[in-house]
Design a protein around this motif. Structure first.
Motif, PDB file in Angstrom:
ATOM      1  N   UNK A  32       0.826  -1.209   0.000  1.00 42.68           N
ATOM      2  CA  UNK A  32       0.000   0.000   0.000  1.00 42.68           C
ATOM      3  C   UNK A  32       0.862   1.262   0.000  1.00 42.68           C
ATOM      4  N   UNK A  33       1.987   1.234   0.683  1.00 44.46           N
ATOM      5  CA  UNK A  33       2.877   2.395   0.685  1.00 44.46           C
ATOM      6  C   UNK A  33       3.456   2.606  -0.709  1.00 44.46           C
ATOM      7  N   UNK A  37       2.892   5.936  -3.093  1.00 51.15           N
ATOM      8  CA  UNK A  37       3.995   6.694  -3.684  1.00 51.15           C
ATOM      9  C   UNK A  37       3.915   6.681  -5.210  1.00 51.15           C
ATOM     10  N   UNK A  38       3.563   5.529  -5.786  1.00 48.70           N
ATOM     11  CA  UNK A  38       3.525   5.401  -7.247  1.00 48.70           C
ATOM     12  C   UNK A  38       2.334   6.125  -7.873  1.00 48.70           C
ATOM     13  N   UNK A  39       1.248   6.245  -7.148  1.00 49.68           N
ATOM     14  CA  UNK A  39       0.023   6.869  -7.676  1.00 49.68           C
ATOM     15  C   UNK A  39      -0.312   8.112  -6.865  1.00 49.68           C
ATOM     16  N   UNK A  46      -4.932   4.983  -0.857  1.00 48.33           N
ATOM     17  CA  UNK A  46      -5.123   5.276   0.558  1.00 48.33           C
ATOM     18  C   UNK A  46      -6.138   4.321   1.192  1.00 48.33           C
ATOM     19  N   UNK A  47      -7.081   3.824   0.406  1.00 44.93           N
ATOM     20  CA  UNK A  47      -8.036   2.828   0.915  1.00 44.93           C
ATOM     21  C   UNK A  47      -7.305   1.529   1.260  1.00 44.93           C
ATOM     22  N   UNK A  99       5.740   8.597   1.837  1.00 44.00           N
ATOM     23  CA  UNK A  99       4.527   9.104   1.175  1.00 44.00           C
ATOM     24  C   UNK A  99       4.143  10.516   1.610  1.00 44.00           C
ATOM     25  N   UNK A 100       4.305  10.840   2.881  1.00 41.28           N
ATOM     26  CA  UNK A 100       3.948  12.175   3.354  1.00 41.28           C
ATOM     27  C   UNK A 100       4.884  13.218   2.746  1.00 41.28           C
TER      28      UNK A 100
END
Length: 158
Positions: A32-33, A37-39, A46-47, A99-100
């Motif tokens: 998910x991380x 980052x990729x999208x 985020x879901x 990601x942040x």
């Protein structure tokens, strides 16, 4: 109540039984991380991230209940709860750093500074709670004792 050695064996055996769930939730969290980052423009990753965090929180909840059942001291139970919350916050902090930084466009060195302050604060708080817990219930195994105990995929002998 069980002594320290029995508690250690009990916790290690319970962790062994949860190993698949822990690995799968960690794998989903990592994926998910990468998706976040990729999208960068999409919201659907985020879901997936939220699902992964809920699974990790569920596992932490099971572990909190297991560890709290091993002590009679109310303050020690509270310390155990707070320690697992700190562990969860650390997982979120480490996993969501990149990601942040990428998605919010914060300055890199400012982000690292904030990250380091939060990480040190979490680690110091955990260390202080570990020492308090050792005084409250000397028979409860510490995190270090659980880490140094021989780990195995096979069932631990009782």
């Amino acid at each position: 109540m069980k002594n320290k050695q029995e508690r250690t064996r009990f916790i290690q055996e319970a962790k062994r039984r949860l190993m698949k769930q822990r690995l799968l939730s960690a794998l989903l969290y990592g994926i998910s991380i990468v998706l976040v980052v990729a999208n960068r423009g999409a919201y659907w990753p985020f879901a997936v991230l939220v699902v992964a965090l809920v699974l990790i929180a569920r596992l932490h909840s099971q572990e909190v209940n297991r560890d709290m059942a091993l002590t009679e001291h109310r303050n020690m139970k509270r310390i155990i709860q707070v320690q697992y919350v700190i562990d969860y916050c650390f997982i979120v902090l480490v996993g969501l750093f990149l990601p942040v930084v990428l998605n919010l466009g914060l300055p890199f060195f400012t982000s690292i500074g904030i990250y380091l302050v939060l990480a040190v604060a979490l680690l110091m708080t955990d260390s202080i709670l570990e020492r308090r817990g050792k005084k409250l219930d000397p028979e409860h195994p510490t995190k270090k004792e659980l880490r140094t105990y021989p780990k195995t995929w096979k069932k631990l002998k009782t």
